[in-house]
Design an enzyme around this catalytic site. Structure first.
Site, short mmCIF file in Angstrom:
data_model
loop_
_atom_site.label_atom_id
_atom_site.label_comp_id
_atom_site.label_asym_id
_atom_site.label_seq_id
_atom_site.Cartn_x
_atom_site.Cartn_y
_atom_site.Cartn_z
N GLN A 40 0.80 -1.21 0.00
CA GLN A 40 0.00 0.00 0.00
C GLN A 40 0.84 1.27 0.00
O GLN A 40 0.33 2.34 -0.34
CB GLN A 40 -0.96 -0.02 1.20
CG GLN A 40 -2.01 -1.11 1.05
CD GLN A 40 -2.96 -1.18 2.22
OE1 GLN A 40 -2.77 -1.96 3.14
NE2 GLN A 40 -4.00 -0.37 2.21
N ARG A 95 3.72 0.27 12.82
CA ARG A 95 3.36 -1.05 12.32
C ARG A 95 3.45 -1.05 10.81
O ARG A 95 2.80 -0.22 10.15
CB ARG A 95 1.95 -1.44 12.77
CG ARG A 95 1.52 -2.80 12.22
CD ARG A 95 0.06 -3.09 12.48
NE ARG A 95 -0.34 -4.35 11.86
CZ ARG A 95 -1.37 -4.50 11.03
NH1 ARG A 95 -2.14 -3.47 10.72
NH2 ARG A 95 -1.65 -5.67 10.50
N HIS A 139 0.33 -9.34 4.54
CA HIS A 139 -0.75 -8.36 4.52
C HIS A 139 -1.38 -8.38 3.13
O HIS A 139 -1.18 -7.48 2.31
CB HIS A 139 -0.20 -6.97 4.86
CG HIS A 139 -1.25 -5.99 5.28
ND1 HIS A 139 -1.29 -5.41 6.53
CD2 HIS A 139 -2.31 -5.47 4.61
CE1 HIS A 139 -2.30 -4.57 6.61
NE2 HIS A 139 -2.95 -4.59 5.45
N ASN A 184 -2.43 -10.61 8.52
CA ASN A 184 -3.39 -9.53 8.73
C ASN A 184 -4.80 -9.93 8.28
O ASN A 184 -4.97 -10.48 7.19
CB ASN A 184 -2.96 -8.30 7.92
CG ASN A 184 -3.90 -7.13 8.10
OD1 ASN A 184 -3.91 -6.50 9.15
ND2 ASN A 184 -4.70 -6.83 7.08
N GLU A 185 -5.78 -9.68 9.14
CA GLU A 185 -7.20 -9.82 8.79
C GLU A 185 -7.51 -11.14 8.08
O GLU A 185 -8.01 -11.14 6.94
CB GLU A 185 -7.67 -8.64 7.94
CG GLU A 185 -7.72 -7.33 8.69
CD GLU A 185 -8.33 -6.19 7.87
OE1 GLU A 185 -8.59 -6.40 6.67
OE2 GLU A 185 -8.51 -5.10 8.43
N ASN A 326 -8.30 -5.05 14.10
CA ASN A 326 -8.62 -3.91 13.24
C ASN A 326 -10.11 -3.63 13.37
O ASN A 326 -10.93 -4.53 13.14
CB ASN A 326 -8.29 -4.21 11.78
CG ASN A 326 -6.81 -4.46 11.56
OD1 ASN A 326 -5.99 -4.27 12.46
ND2 ASN A 326 -6.46 -4.88 10.36
N TYR A 328 -13.17 -0.44 12.81
CA TYR A 328 -13.49 0.89 12.32
C TYR A 328 -14.90 1.35 12.68
O TYR A 328 -15.12 2.54 12.89
CB TYR A 328 -13.33 0.96 10.80
CG TYR A 328 -11.90 0.83 10.32
CD1 TYR A 328 -11.13 1.96 10.07
CD2 TYR A 328 -11.31 -0.42 10.11
CE1 TYR A 328 -9.81 1.86 9.63
CE2 TYR A 328 -10.00 -0.54 9.67
CZ TYR A 328 -9.26 0.60 9.43
OH TYR A 328 -7.95 0.48 9.00
N GLU A 394 -5.39 -1.31 13.64
CA GLU A 394 -5.92 -0.35 12.67
C GLU A 394 -7.19 0.26 13.21
O GLU A 394 -8.09 -0.44 13.68
CB GLU A 394 -6.23 -1.02 11.32
CG GLU A 394 -5.03 -1.49 10.54
CD GLU A 394 -5.42 -2.07 9.18
OE1 GLU A 394 -6.52 -1.72 8.68
OE2 GLU A 394 -4.65 -2.86 8.63
N TRP A 437 -4.63 4.02 11.53
CA TRP A 437 -4.51 3.75 10.09
C TRP A 437 -4.94 5.02 9.38
O TRP A 437 -6.07 5.46 9.51
CB TRP A 437 -5.40 2.58 9.66
CG TRP A 437 -5.20 2.26 8.20
CD1 TRP A 437 -5.86 2.81 7.14
CD2 TRP A 437 -4.23 1.36 7.66
NE1 TRP A 437 -5.38 2.31 5.96
CE2 TRP A 437 -4.38 1.41 6.25
CE3 TRP A 437 -3.25 0.53 8.20
CZ2 TRP A 437 -3.59 0.65 5.40
CZ3 TRP A 437 -2.49 -0.23 7.35
CH2 TRP A 437 -2.65 -0.17 5.97
#
Length: 510
Positions: A40, A95, A139, A184-185, A326, A328, A394, A437
């Site tokens: 990213q 991170r 990731h 990740n996730e 993570n 949101y 995140e 994030w």
């Protein structure tokens, strides 16, 4: 302009006065940082020996509004500048992820010295500025060579290759890296990449997936998740046996979590909400904590979900020192039993639920500010999974990419969630750290460059990709450096940083 400033100042004082807190309210060993991931932000996608990952392939197939991460934020070349910005901001930790295909271009076999050199230099730069590196090994960017060779995560061959990759990273960087996250996730990666096909590696099947030419939505999400758990368990066992005693580090894994809210108070919707938690969270955490999948998943998925052998269960159970979360926002849940009647089912159908967004009062694009959602997630982990050590890996606000540097929605969001986190901590949650994030604007997982989460703006039309601090960068820096965020402090922050021209006309504040 003066009226606008006074109005915004009064609004800010009203918001902040309702929930005053400072860095000193958190324990001294609680860590605050920011996050990114390799594909990213790094760029240099074909430089110094790196080969494609499944994310390169997915992006170049036109799946992300025609955008890709070939250049992204060019952190590969600008990491020293970025670390200086982190240090000036007062970040305590950062991170990031290692690109597997940068250090082992084919996923297995020969190691790329240039890749190791880059991460060694980057980690040294962080530690020399007093910033603690938190490293994620995967990731969403499996080397494409492994996907081509045997199907990547749907094959058990991945367990050996991932463990050898992890071994290389532990051996090379573990003298300076104390916090390792394997994947990740997992849940989002499985659902997006193998069920709906909206994420790499874009495997899915009709009628569930989108534009997939291969895959099986009924079985592969379960297979991929199973093999990720085994690979994580294998890497954790290796780390504990070979490295942990002398490197004094910790190993964990990361999940994505909404907080699910029943749409109504009916028994059906309340039960559906419990089922949603089992599928999103329990799917991953039950094997890690208890050694097996939740009963409702095994019942609804039947033979489509792999069964753990006793040895596999023992490998996975307890294979973490911390959990990365993570989070949101929150979602409403409604019962949808019709999906269970389908002749062919996928994971989403097995959940037998419908999800509905909790709307923001100001913008459908931005996330609503619901700190209670994060608090509820932490309380759920405390009550159901014995209060494990947790890092919020995140959390951040989504805005449109080319919006103003005056990112008031992000300031309001961060203030709300960090305050909510403090309440959770005081309520007994075993949370150890928080990462915004993201540090800089990045190539985002779902929409490329359409959205922005960064504390620092990067203009895509700027050949130098200059970093420009947003209001949120000032706010977070004030918080980290223990400067007042209320009364006079807020007024000064707004006077110095808030009334700015749009991004397109703004000159850097640095």
């Amino acid at each position: 302009m003066l009226k606008l400033f006074l109005g915004i100042t009064l609004l800010a004082l009203t918001v902040f006065a309702a929930d005053n807190f400072s860095r000193d309210d958190f324990p001294s060993d609680f860590v605050f940082g920011a996050s990114t991931s390799a594909y990213q932000v790094e760029g240099a996608a074909d430089q110094d020996g790196r080969k494609p990952s499944i994310w390169d392939t997915f992006a170049h197939a036109g799946n992300m509004h025609g955008a890709n991460g070939d250049v992204a934020s060019d952190v590969y070349h600008k990491y020293k500048e970025d670390v200086q910005l982190m240090a000036a901001m007062g970040l305590e930790a950062y991170r990031f992820s290692i690109s597997w295909s940068r250090v082992i271009p084919d996923g297995k076999g020969p190691v790329n010295p240039k890749g190791l050199e880059y991460y060694n230099n980057f980690i040294n730069e962080l530690t020399s500025h007093g910033i603690e590196p938190h490293v994620t090994l995967h990731h969403n960017d499996l080397p494409q060579a492994l996907e081509d060779d045997y199907g990547g995560w749907i094959s058990q061959n991945i367990v050996k290759d991932f463990t050898e990759y992890a071994d290389l990273c532990f051996r090379t960087f573990g003298d300076r890296v104390k916090y390792w996250t394997t994947v990740n996730e997992i849940n989002v990666f499985a659902l997006g990449g193998y069920d709906r096909g909206i994420l790499p590696p874009q495997r899915c099947s009709s009628p569930f997936g989108v534009n997939c030419s291969r895959g099986n939505s009924s079985t592969e999400p379960y297979m991929a998740t199973h093999h990720i758990l085994l690979a994580h368990g294998s890497a954790a066992r290796l780390y504990r046996k070979k490295y942990q005693d002398r490197q004094h580090g910790f190993i964990g894994i990361n999940i994505f979590s909404y907080w699910f809210v029943p749409l109504t108070n009916t028994v059906e919707d309340v039960t559906a909400t419990e089922r949603a938690n089992d599928f999103y969270v329990g799917w991953i955490l039950n094997p890690l904590v208890f050694g097996d999948y939740p009963d409702i998943i095994k019942k609804n998925a039947g033979s489509r979900i792999p069964a753990f052998t006793k040895a596999e269960s023992n490998l996975v159970k307890g294979s973490y020192d911390f959990l990365g979360v993570n989070c949101y926002n929150a979602l409403y849940v409604k019962e949808n039993p019709r999906t269970l009647q389908m002749e062919v089912r996928d994971v989403n159908a097995d959940m037998a639920i419908e999800l509905k967004s909790i709307q923001n009062d100001t913008s459908a694009f931005e996330f609503p500010v619901t700190p209670w959602a994060l608090q509820k997630v932490l309380e759920y982990l405390k009550q159901k999974y014995d209060n494990p050590p947790v890092f919020i890996h995140e959390n951040g606000q989504r805005t449109r990419r080319n919006s103003s540097l005056v990112d008031w929605p992000r300031v309001k969001y961060l203030h709300g969630y960090i305050g909510g986190l403090l309440d959770a901590l005081r309520n007994g949650s075993n949370v150890r750290g928080y990462f915004v994030w993201s540090f800089v604007d990045a190539f985002e997982l779902l929409d490329g460059y359409e959205s922005s989460y960064g504390l620092y703006y990067i203009g895509l039309d700027d050949p130098d990709l200059k970093r420009k601090p947003k209001l949120s960068a000032y706010w977070y820096s004030n918080f980290l450096n223990r400067r007042s965020l209320t009364s006079v402090g807020v007024i000064e922050l707004l006077k110095n940083s808030f009334i700015l021209p749009p991004v397109q006309q703004h000159q850097s504040l640095l």
